[in-house]
Design an enzyme around this catalytic site. Sequence first.
Site, PDB file in Angstrom:
ATOM      1  N   GLU A  95      -8.594 -11.971   6.129  1.00 49.83           N
ATOM      2  CA  GLU A  95      -7.513 -11.382   6.928  1.00 49.83           C
ATOM      3  C   GLU A  95      -7.878 -11.416   8.415  1.00 49.83           C
ATOM      4  OE1 GLU A  95      -6.674  -7.394   5.645  1.00 49.83           O
ATOM      5  OE2 GLU A  95      -4.779  -7.253   6.732  1.00 49.83           O
ATOM      6  N   HIS A 104       0.841  -1.207   0.000  1.00 53.87           N
ATOM      7  CA  HIS A 104       0.000   0.000   0.000  1.00 53.87           C
ATOM      8  C   HIS A 104       0.871   1.250   0.000  1.00 53.87           C
ATOM      9  CE1 HIS A 104      -3.932  -1.932   0.981  1.00 53.87           C
ATOM     10  NE2 HIS A 104      -3.127  -2.881   1.451  1.00 53.87           N
ATOM     11  N   ASP A 146       0.154   4.451   0.853  1.00 60.36           N
ATOM     12  CA  ASP A 146       0.103   5.342   2.022  1.00 60.36           C
ATOM     13  C   ASP A 146       0.700   4.700   3.273  1.00 60.36           C
ATOM     14  OD1 ASP A 146      -1.963   3.546   2.132  1.00 60.36           O
ATOM     15  OD2 ASP A 146      -3.512   4.988   2.682  1.00 60.36           O
ATOM     16  N   GLY A 174      -9.983  -2.834   3.424  1.00 62.52           N
ATOM     17  CA  GLY A 174     -10.615  -2.249   4.606  1.00 62.52           C
ATOM     18  C   GLY A 174     -11.344  -3.287   5.448  1.00 62.52           C
ATOM     19  N   HIS A 191      -8.859  -7.977  -0.822  1.00 66.24           N
ATOM     20  CA  HIS A 191      -8.510  -8.293   0.565  1.00 66.24           C
ATOM     21  C   HIS A 191      -9.593  -9.236   1.099  1.00 66.24           C
ATOM     22  CE1 HIS A 191      -5.828  -4.837   0.363  1.00 66.24           C
ATOM     23  NE2 HIS A 191      -5.336  -5.155   1.543  1.00 66.24           N
TER      24      HIS A 191
END
Length: 343
Positions: free
Chosen positions: A203, A18, A20, A173, A200
């Site tokens: 997780e 990622h 950021d 997210g 994603h």
Amino acid sequence: MLHSELIAKMPKVELHCHLDGSLSLACIKQLAKNDGQSLPATDAEILEKAQAPETTRNLLEYLQRFDFVLPLLQSYRNLEIAAYDVVQQAAKDNVKYIEIRFAPAQHLQKNLTLEEAVEAVIAGLARAEQDFDITANALICGLKHQPLSELEKLLPLFDTISDEKLVGFDLAGDEVNYPEIKFEKIISAAKNSNIHITLHAGECPHCEQNIIDAVELGATRIGHGVMSKDITAYWETLIEKNIVLEMAPTSNFQTKSITALADYPFKKFYDAGLHVTLNTDNRTVSNTNLQQEYTKIADWYDFQVSDFEKINHYAIDGAFIPEIEKIQLHNDFTADYAKLIEK
Ligand SMILES: [Zn+2]
């Protein structure tokens, strides 16, 4: 246990990183300076804000760390510099091919448009390619808590920007409150537009159904997929469909996907023939780099050079690039790893 110099020499592919969450300290300082924004006084204080502690309670707490750098990523210039910075760090890890993901919607707090945010990142990747021996492509992330009407604005970017460096789509997210199945419409739309999809999924504890749903909806790669450990009956399907699992050991422990090493399924997956790969997820938030992730796996499982070669070929197979580029990477990696194994 492999020598660190040997790990450093291995060519690598990184599929899950990622933007950021991966800015270097020097970059964070540069971005703040560009914007005339003040930062905490010492490096340690800056890092304390940017890094997640070992004791993070869960994924949501881990994700809060991103709030610190986002105000610095609101201009074309800073986004371009940030993209360059992450590629530069990957090049130090001897990464030859990387896909860097980011959520354009998070960079619109000033006056950037979605298109400009994507173009800035692509420009930074391209500039880094001039300076380092690496290929870097971009993935657009939708954030699961965004309204569907906002997420729907992301797919047209693949048409309007139409840059070969923009190679795929992801949803990231909170997957507990926003399971994959809620996004059936947008994922199907991406698939129908022939956009490569990684999602994603799996997780968090008890999130294994998200993995199955992601694959059934058209994802060819799964971000993390740790909870595949609880759906062994589905492993055959994952193997048959060549689904790539983008795992990131440090992050997987920090987000409390897993709490005990004995439960971490990387080696079990590998031995079963699942297509596991190694990634950083977030170099800064997780205070790691790819060298450290490889070192952990070498240490935990006595992985040898040939094992790392295999997972990199899995990563190449899963990369969102044309077949001809994959063949070139496979050939290069085979030759480079042969040299390392000879020694
Ligand atoms: Zn991630």
